[in-house]
Design a protein around this motif. Structure first.
Motif, PDB file in Angstrom:
ATOM      1  N   PHE A  67      -0.942   2.364  -2.216  1.00  0.00           N
ATOM      2  CA  PHE A  67      -1.531   1.669  -1.074  1.00  0.00           C
ATOM      3  C   PHE A  67      -1.959   0.256  -1.479  1.00  0.00           C
ATOM      4  CE2 PHE A  67      -2.679   4.954   2.281  1.00  0.00           C
ATOM      5  CZ  PHE A  67      -2.118   4.221   3.315  1.00  0.00           C
ATOM      6  N   TRP A  68      -2.660   0.144  -2.608  1.00  0.00           N
ATOM      7  CA  TRP A  68      -3.132  -1.170  -3.026  1.00  0.00           C
ATOM      8  C   TRP A  68      -1.987  -2.054  -3.501  1.00  0.00           C
ATOM      9  CZ3 TRP A  68      -7.209  -3.302  -1.372  1.00  0.00           C
ATOM     10  CH2 TRP A  68      -8.362  -2.545  -1.082  1.00  0.00           C
ATOM     11  N   TYR A  69      -0.978  -1.451  -4.109  1.00  0.00           N
ATOM     12  CA  TYR A  69       0.189  -2.219  -4.517  1.00  0.00           C
ATOM     13  C   TYR A  69       0.897  -2.777  -3.286  1.00  0.00           C
ATOM     14  CZ  TYR A  69       4.607  -3.435  -6.707  1.00  0.00           C
ATOM     15  OH  TYR A  69       5.713  -4.114  -7.129  1.00  0.00           O
ATOM     16  N   LEU A  70       0.995  -1.935  -2.251  1.00  0.00           N
ATOM     17  CA  LEU A  70       1.669  -2.328  -1.021  1.00  0.00           C
ATOM     18  C   LEU A  70       0.919  -3.455  -0.316  1.00  0.00           C
ATOM     19  CD1 LEU A  70       4.111  -1.500   0.719  1.00  0.00           C
ATOM     20  CD2 LEU A  70       2.583   0.002   1.988  1.00  0.00           C
ATOM     21  N   GLU A  71      -0.395  -3.476  -0.481  1.00  0.00           N
ATOM     22  CA  GLU A  71      -1.206  -4.492   0.184  1.00  0.00           C
ATOM     23  C   GLU A  71      -0.773  -5.889  -0.243  1.00  0.00           C
ATOM     24  OE1 GLU A  71      -4.299  -7.393   0.774  1.00  0.00           O
ATOM     25  OE2 GLU A  71      -3.800  -6.580  -1.201  1.00  0.00           O
ATOM     26  N   LYS A  72      -0.265  -6.024  -1.474  1.00  0.00           N
ATOM     27  CA  LYS A  72       0.201  -7.318  -1.972  1.00  0.00           C
ATOM     28  C   LYS A  72       1.700  -7.512  -1.752  1.00  0.00           C
ATOM     29  CE  LYS A  72      -3.326  -7.630  -5.588  1.00  0.00           C
ATOM     30  NZ  LYS A  72      -4.039  -8.733  -4.918  1.00  0.00           N
ATOM     31  N   LEU A  73       2.419  -6.395  -1.583  1.00  0.00           N
ATOM     32  CA  LEU A  73       3.877  -6.470  -1.509  1.00  0.00           C
ATOM     33  C   LEU A  73       4.384  -6.803  -0.114  1.00  0.00           C
ATOM     34  CD1 LEU A  73       6.474  -6.034  -3.197  1.00  0.00           C
ATOM     35  CD2 LEU A  73       6.441  -3.654  -2.425  1.00  0.00           C
ATOM     36  N   ALA A  74       3.815  -6.154   0.901  1.00  0.00           N
ATOM     37  CA  ALA A  74       4.285  -6.338   2.279  1.00  0.00           C
ATOM     38  C   ALA A  74       3.413  -7.356   3.020  1.00  0.00           C
ATOM     39  CB  ALA A  74       4.287  -4.999   3.008  1.00  0.00           C
ATOM     40  N   SER A  75       3.905  -7.798   4.163  1.00  0.00           N
ATOM     41  CA  SER A  75       3.154  -8.787   4.928  1.00  0.00           C
ATOM     42  C   SER A  75       1.927  -8.144   5.571  1.00  0.00           C
ATOM     43  CB  SER A  75       4.036  -9.383   6.025  1.00  0.00           C
ATOM     44  OG  SER A  75       4.242  -8.441   7.070  1.00  0.00           O
ATOM     45  N   PRO A  76       0.867  -8.915   5.822  1.00  0.00           N
ATOM     46  CA  PRO A  76      -0.339  -8.366   6.444  1.00  0.00           C
ATOM     47  C   PRO A  76      -0.060  -7.695   7.783  1.00  0.00           C
ATOM     48  CG  PRO A  76      -0.790 -10.537   5.535  1.00  0.00           C
ATOM     49  CD  PRO A  76       0.701 -10.324   5.432  1.00  0.00           C
ATOM     50  N   VAL A  77       0.843  -8.277   8.580  1.00  0.00           N
ATOM     51  CA  VAL A  77       1.136  -7.708   9.899  1.00  0.00           C
ATOM     52  C   VAL A  77       1.855  -6.367   9.775  1.00  0.00           C
ATOM     53  CG1 VAL A  77       2.414  -8.043  12.043  1.00  0.00           C
ATOM     54  CG2 VAL A  77       1.210  -9.968  11.003  1.00  0.00           C
ATOM     55  N   THR A  78       2.828  -6.306   8.861  1.00  0.00           N
ATOM     56  CA  THR A  78       3.542  -5.037   8.648  1.00  0.00           C
ATOM     57  C   THR A  78       2.575  -3.962   8.176  1.00  0.00           C
ATOM     58  OG1 THR A  78       5.576  -6.214   8.060  1.00  0.00           O
ATOM     59  CG2 THR A  78       5.414  -3.914   7.396  1.00  0.00           C
ATOM     60  N   ASN A  79       1.695  -4.311   7.253  1.00  0.00           N
ATOM     61  CA  ASN A  79       0.700  -3.362   6.781  1.00  0.00           C
ATOM     62  C   ASN A  79      -0.249  -2.953   7.911  1.00  0.00           C
ATOM     63  OD1 ASN A  79       1.587  -3.225   4.123  1.00  0.00           O
ATOM     64  ND2 ASN A  79       0.326  -4.954   3.473  1.00  0.00           N
ATOM     65  N   ALA A  80      -0.665  -3.937   8.702  1.00  0.00           N
ATOM     66  CA  ALA A  80      -1.621  -3.666   9.778  1.00  0.00           C
ATOM     67  C   ALA A  80      -1.070  -2.657  10.786  1.00  0.00           C
ATOM     68  CB  ALA A  80      -1.992  -4.967  10.484  1.00  0.00           C
ATOM     69  N   ARG A  81       0.206  -2.741  11.080  1.00  0.00           N
ATOM     70  CA  ARG A  81       0.799  -1.833  12.058  1.00  0.00           C
ATOM     71  C   ARG A  81       0.730  -0.385  11.589  1.00  0.00           C
ATOM     72  NH1 ARG A  81       5.928  -5.830  13.262  1.00  0.00           N
ATOM     73  NH2 ARG A  81       4.977  -7.018  14.962  1.00  0.00           N
ATOM     74  N   LEU A  82       1.053  -0.168  10.320  1.00  0.00           N
ATOM     75  CA  LEU A  82       0.998   1.187   9.799  1.00  0.00           C
ATOM     76  C   LEU A  82      -0.438   1.663   9.659  1.00  0.00           C
ATOM     77  CD1 LEU A  82       2.306   3.710   8.566  1.00  0.00           C
ATOM     78  CD2 LEU A  82       2.167   2.579   6.339  1.00  0.00           C
ATOM     79  N   LEU A  83      -1.306   0.805   9.133  1.00  0.00           N
ATOM     80  CA  LEU A  83      -2.699   1.190   8.931  1.00  0.00           C
ATOM     81  C   LEU A  83      -3.384   1.519  10.252  1.00  0.00           C
ATOM     82  CD1 LEU A  83      -3.567  -1.479   6.232  1.00  0.00           C
ATOM     83  CD2 LEU A  83      -3.508   1.003   5.878  1.00  0.00           C
ATOM     84  N   GLU A  84      -3.059   0.781  11.291  1.00  0.00           N
ATOM     85  CA  GLU A  84      -3.635   1.065  12.609  1.00  0.00           C
ATOM     86  C   GLU A  84      -3.241   2.461  13.070  1.00  0.00           C
ATOM     87  OE1 GLU A  84      -3.589   1.717  16.783  1.00  0.00           O
ATOM     88  OE2 GLU A  84      -1.746   1.218  15.691  1.00  0.00           O
ATOM     89  N   VAL A  99     -12.455  12.933   7.055  1.00  0.00           N
ATOM     90  CA  VAL A  99     -12.963  12.035   6.023  1.00  0.00           C
ATOM     91  C   VAL A  99     -12.763  12.593   4.625  1.00  0.00           C
ATOM     92  CG1 VAL A  99     -14.692  10.925   7.474  1.00  0.00           C
ATOM     93  CG2 VAL A  99     -15.274  13.043   6.257  1.00  0.00           C
ATOM     94  N   ASP A 100     -12.501  13.890   4.511  1.00  0.00           N
ATOM     95  CA  ASP A 100     -12.286  14.487   3.201  1.00  0.00           C
ATOM     96  C   ASP A 100     -10.812  14.564   2.826  1.00  0.00           C
ATOM     97  OD1 ASP A 100     -14.981  14.918   2.735  1.00  0.00           O
ATOM     98  OD2 ASP A 100     -14.966  16.806   3.838  1.00  0.00           O
ATOM     99  N   LEU A 101      -9.959  14.032   3.704  1.00  0.00           N
ATOM    100  CA  LEU A 101      -8.532  14.089   3.417  1.00  0.00           C
ATOM    101  C   LEU A 101      -8.209  13.254   2.191  1.00  0.00           C
ATOM    102  CD1 LEU A 101      -6.897  13.752   6.945  1.00  0.00           C
ATOM    103  CD2 LEU A 101      -7.010  15.794   5.523  1.00  0.00           C
ATOM    104  N   ASN A 102      -7.325  13.759   1.362  1.00  0.00           N
ATOM    105  CA  ASN A 102      -6.854  13.008   0.197  1.00  0.00           C
ATOM    106  C   ASN A 102      -5.661  12.187   0.643  1.00  0.00           C
ATOM    107  OD1 ASN A 102      -6.179  12.013  -2.293  1.00  0.00           O
ATOM    108  ND2 ASN A 102      -5.277  13.911  -3.033  1.00  0.00           N
ATOM    109  N   ALA A 103      -5.918  10.954   1.045  1.00  0.00           N
ATOM    110  CA  ALA A 103      -4.836  10.106   1.565  1.00  0.00           C
ATOM    111  C   ALA A 103      -3.710   9.997   0.549  1.00  0.00           C
ATOM    112  CB  ALA A 103      -5.369   8.710   1.892  1.00  0.00           C
ATOM    113  N   GLY A 104      -2.501  10.219   1.005  1.00  0.00           N
ATOM    114  CA  GLY A 104      -1.357  10.108   0.115  1.00  0.00           C
ATOM    115  C   GLY A 104      -1.216  11.280  -0.842  1.00  0.00           C
ATOM    116  N   ALA A 105      -1.768  12.444  -0.482  1.00  0.00           N
ATOM    117  CA  ALA A 105      -1.672  13.599  -1.379  1.00  0.00           C
ATOM    118  C   ALA A 105      -0.224  13.936  -1.678  1.00  0.00           C
ATOM    119  CB  ALA A 105      -2.383  14.798  -0.744  1.00  0.00           C
TER     120      ALA A 105
END
Length: 219
Positions: A67-84, A99-105
């Motif tokens: 997730f953090w690697y992707l934050e620098k790799l993809a454009s903010p708008v592309t990331n924003a669409r998925l994160l939304e 809230v207890d989900l392990n994101a990206g398990a």
């Protein structure tokens, strides 16, 4: 499952030989390149292809590292669409459970990397039967220690002995360059040489490339 479309990696003798010419472990070099390609592709397709979108959303996105690697790799708008979409999906569930989900398990990138590494190990084992390839491997930086350990466990005794012996010689070269780097620094000698990236190569030899350990340990 659509993830199967990304698991295949076209490994060839030429690909591995080119990776041997880099300054780091050939497995790490290939995995880093493939990881970049996969993350860019997934992030773009996740907002354009319904199947990919479902895959990423059902996985909870990616592991912490990717997730953090992707934050620098993809454009903010592309990331924003998925994160939304991801956050909106969570809010539609019982939030106290969410809230207890392990994101990206089940991070699709980590799963792909594990599959790619298995392919690389099998291909390397086959190539080590060729004397020309062995000669090219011996003069390369060789596998990082984590990849060497993981690979050696899956090889016949003769091939395992070759990798270990080659690995010892490759480490000796790094040690030599580290000592030269220290000596030049002490003598205020700024003439660039093969030792200039010795610290980088030493870290890469000890722990692998920037990607490998993250997905190997589950992110």
């Amino acid at each position: 499952m659509i993830l199967a479309e990304y698991l295949n990696i076209d490994v060839s003798n030429d690909l591995l030989l080119r990776a041997l010419r880099t300054r780091i472990c050939p497995f790490c070099a290939i995995l880093q390149s493939r990881t970049n390609e996969l993350l860019c592709h997934l992030q773009l397709e996740a907002v354009q292809d319904e199947r990919v979108n479902t895959l990423v959303l059902s996985s909870g996105g990616y592991c912490h590292f990717h997730f953090w690697y992707l934050e620098k790799l993809a454009s903010p708008v592309t990331n924003a669409r998925l994160l939304e979409q991801l956050l909106d999906t969570l809010t539609r569930r019982n939030f106290e459970d969410s809230v207890d989900l392990n994101a990206g398990a089940a991070c699709p990138v980590c799963l792909s990397c594990r599959s790619w590494e298995e392919t690389l190990v099998c291909f390397l084992a086959d190539q080590l039967q060729d004397q020309d390839f062995r000669a090219a491997y011996e003069i390369s930086p060789g596998l990082c220690l984590p990849h060497l350990s993981a690979t050696a466990k899956k090889l016949p005794e003769e091939q395992r002995a070759f990798l270990v012996q080659a690995g010892q010689r490759q480490i000796e070269i790094v040690i030599r360059d580290l000592r030269l780097l220290i000596e030049k620094w002490q003598n205020r000698n700024h003439t660039p040489g093969s030792e200039s990236d010795a610290s980088f190569r030493a870290i890469a030899k000890l722990i692998g490339g920037r990607h490998w350990q993250k997905w190997q340990t589950g992110g």
